[in-house]
Design an enzyme around this catalytic site. Structure first.
Site, PDB file in Angstrom:
ATOM      1  N   PHE A 127     -22.114  14.604  -5.835  1.00  0.00           N
ATOM      2  CA  PHE A 127     -23.416  14.016  -6.147  1.00  0.00           C
ATOM      3  C   PHE A 127     -23.508  12.648  -5.452  1.00  0.00           C
ATOM      4  CE2 PHE A 127     -26.593  11.986  -8.868  1.00  0.00           C
ATOM      5  CZ  PHE A 127     -27.482  13.020  -9.068  1.00  0.00           C
ATOM      6  N   ASP A 198     -16.344  13.834 -13.142  1.00  0.00           N
ATOM      7  CA  ASP A 198     -17.740  13.650 -13.521  1.00  0.00           C
ATOM      8  C   ASP A 198     -18.191  14.958 -14.162  1.00  0.00           C
ATOM      9  OD1 ASP A 198     -20.514  13.465 -13.653  1.00  0.00           O
ATOM     10  OD2 ASP A 198     -20.607  12.133 -11.915  1.00  0.00           O
ATOM     11  N   TYR A 223     -28.587  12.564 -20.723  1.00  0.00           N
ATOM     12  CA  TYR A 223     -29.959  13.113 -20.693  1.00  0.00           C
ATOM     13  C   TYR A 223     -30.058  14.526 -20.136  1.00  0.00           C
ATOM     14  CZ  TYR A 223     -29.488  11.112 -15.978  1.00  0.00           C
ATOM     15  OH  TYR A 223     -29.037  10.781 -14.744  1.00  0.00           O
ATOM     16  N   LYS A 224     -28.947  15.126 -19.755  1.00  0.00           N
ATOM     17  CA  LYS A 224     -29.008  16.497 -19.223  1.00  0.00           C
ATOM     18  C   LYS A 224     -28.822  17.483 -20.376  1.00  0.00           C
ATOM     19  CE  LYS A 224     -27.861  14.979 -14.606  1.00  0.00           C
ATOM     20  NZ  LYS A 224     -26.825  14.579 -13.674  1.00  0.00           N
ATOM     21  N   ARG A 372     -33.351  25.158  -7.734  1.00  0.00           N
ATOM     22  CA  ARG A 372     -32.297  25.113  -8.737  1.00  0.00           C
ATOM     23  C   ARG A 372     -32.861  25.554 -10.085  1.00  0.00           C
ATOM     24  NH1 ARG A 372     -29.015  19.576  -9.831  1.00  0.00           N
ATOM     25  NH2 ARG A 372     -31.065  18.977 -10.502  1.00  0.00           N
TER      26      ARG A 372
HETATM   27  C1  PLP Z   1     -27.001  13.421 -13.003  1.00  0.00           C
HETATM   28  C2  PLP Z   1     -25.739  12.945 -12.386  1.00  0.00           C
HETATM   29  C3  PLP Z   1     -25.474  11.585 -12.277  1.00  0.00           C
HETATM   30  C4  PLP Z   1     -26.520  10.592 -12.730  1.00  0.00           C
HETATM   31  O1  PLP Z   1     -26.122   9.286 -12.734  1.00  0.00           O
HETATM   32  P1  PLP Z   1     -27.115   8.190 -13.358  1.00  0.00           P
HETATM   33  O2  PLP Z   1     -26.350   6.955 -13.257  1.00  0.00           O
HETATM   34  O3  PLP Z   1     -27.438   8.621 -14.746  1.00  0.00           O
HETATM   35  O4  PLP Z   1     -28.362   8.183 -12.555  1.00  0.00           O
HETATM   36  C5  PLP Z   1     -24.261  11.199 -11.724  1.00  0.00           C
HETATM   37  N1  PLP Z   1     -23.360  12.118 -11.293  1.00  0.00           N
HETATM   38  C6  PLP Z   1     -23.610  13.447 -11.376  1.00  0.00           C
HETATM   39  C7  PLP Z   1     -22.611  14.427 -10.909  1.00  0.00           C
HETATM   40  C8  PLP Z   1     -24.811  13.887 -11.917  1.00  0.00           C
HETATM   41  O5  PLP Z   1     -25.068  15.191 -11.996  1.00  0.00           O
END
Ligand code: PLP
Length: 413
Positions: A127, A198, A223-224, A372
């Site tokens: 990511f 992560d 938030y996911k 997705r």
């Molecule tokens: C959604 C996501 C993030 C989001 O990071 P934020 O700091 O909340 O914007 C980070 N890493 C991964 C792998 C994600 O899927």
């Protein structure tokens, strides 16, 4: 699966042990929400909880809320709830900051535990924020530390005695491919490196057992699949064995041993608390706790089973209904090798997704051509999946996506 009849689908829904969770969420009528991996929907009780905290705590107790309502201990108390979902012990998880900021803190802490090593190793298609954060940290190190990326399949062989930390996303955000946490963590440890995971796309959607995998550090999103609300605070995990030695580079007062002594010099608190930085986001944590409580009520094996079954059903239906040459499945076909999403490419993926959204099937688009579809097992039914596949096939067969309005890119995809 392709041969499942409508009656079979109704049976699957009738026998679904998670069906009752659907009503615990507030979703607009006519929407099939396949984007819970990006932003989960609100739990029905979230508004009530926020109103309660605003009126009965903040409004009634004002600044005394920090002690009377236990706000100051929220990061740890709610962190202990996340711990139960991800195979951590009480005291190993805190709610704090965003995933990006937590990554920075833990990546720096991991590098600090391996001061003679200079490499952060990650998967090339990680990511972006994860890579950006590692690049930022490397920049601050003035040449000491660098980020090295290799394809996910080459990670194990790329770990060497200069690797300080292997930083990986458990589920690939583009393809949904799931990495073997236990095996890759063992490969890191075999070379004396640490493993930072992560789990943004895993927590709440599939069983995660950080301690079984012997993970050193982890971060994840509120938030996911935890349905904590837009911009919900994130969480961080530090294995107990590292808590004495690991240091956060963001040495804010909430991570101080005695913040209310107001001493001029920083001294880290014991335990996970040293990884806090500033004042906890009380309203954000309150909303997150509502989503977490729902996730904790669900049987993790039932969650995983249903998430896989929904993904399999979607693939089977799409393949049965859509022309072979239009869509390409880029997620692993084997459910065991996938997280909780299925991704398809289409040369016009962006307008196709916009047309789907217009018809109430909400997924998302990831450049350059990926559509997705996330399968959150708490609020989706088998019937929803059948309907989503039918609408996708119809949008493609009729060319309904090929209208100027669907080609216009929004700021957030
Ligand atoms: C959604 C996501 C993030 C989001 O990071 P934020 O700091 O909340 O914007 C980070 N890493 C991964 C792998 C994600 O899927």
């Amino acid at each position: 699966m392709a041969m499942t009849t409508d009656a079979d689908i109704a049976d699957l829904d009738a026998a679904d042990p998670l069906a009752a969770f659907h009503d615990a969420f507030s979703l607009p009528d006519g929407v099939i929400y396949l984007c819970g991996n990006s932003l989960g929907p609100p739990p029905r009780n979230a508004g009530e909880r926020l109103t309660h905290v605003t009126a009965q705590q903040w409004g009634a107790h004002l600044v005394r809320g920090w002690t009377e309502d236990g706000w100051i201990t929220l990061p740890r108390r709610v962190g202990d709830k996340v711990a139960r979902l991800i195979g951590a012990k009480p005291g190993e998880v805190a709610i704090a900051d965003s995933t990006s900021v937590n990554l920075f803190k833990l990546l720096a802490a991991a590098c600090g535990l391996r001061p003679d090593r200079t490499t952060i190793l990650s998967q090339a298609d990680n990511f972006p924020t994860d890579l950006y954060i590692a690049q930022g940290l490397a920049g601050l190190s003035r040449g000491h530390t660098q980020l090295r990326t290799v394809p996910a399949g080459a990670i194990a062989d790329a770990i060497d005695d200069d690797t300080a930390v292997v930083m990986l996303s458990h589920v690939d955000y583009r393809t949904g491919a799931l990495l073997d946490m236990k095996k890759l963590t063992a490969a890191a440890h075999a070379k004396g490196a640490l493993a930072l995971w992560d789990i943004a796309h895993s927590a709440g959607a599939l069983p995660v057992d950080l301690n079984l995998a012997a993970a050193d550090f982890a971060v994840g999103c509120g938030y996911k699949y935890l349905n904590g609300g837009p911009g919900a605070p994130a969480f961080l995990f530090v294995a107990e064995r590292h808590q004495g030695d690991a240091r956060s580079p963001l040495s804010g007062w909430m991570g101080h041993a005695l913040p209310f002594d107001f001493a001029p010099d920083y001294r880290p608190a014991d335990g996970i608390t040293r990884f806090l930085c500033g004042t906890p986001v009380v309203l954000g944590i309150a909303a997150l706790e509502v989503g977490l409580d729902l996730a904790l009520k669900a049987d993790p094996d039932a969650l995983r089973h249903k998430s896989q079954a929904l993904g399999n059903l979607f693939i089977a239906r799409v393949e049965a209904l859509c022309a072979d040459d239009e869509l390409t499945l880029i997620s692993p076909r084997a459910a065991a090798a996938r997280g909780s999403q299925v991704c398809l490419t289409h040369r016009q993926g962006y307008p196709v997704m916009q047309a789907l959204i217009d018809r109430g099937v909400i997924g998302d688009f990831r450049a350059p051509d990926i559509m997705r579809f996330g399968f959150a097992p708490l609020y989706l039914s088998y019937g929803d999946i059948v309907e989503a596949a039918r609408i996708l096939a119809d949008v493609l067969a009729t060319g309904a996506w090929d209208q100027p309005k669907y080609h216009q890119r929004a700021a957030v995809t």
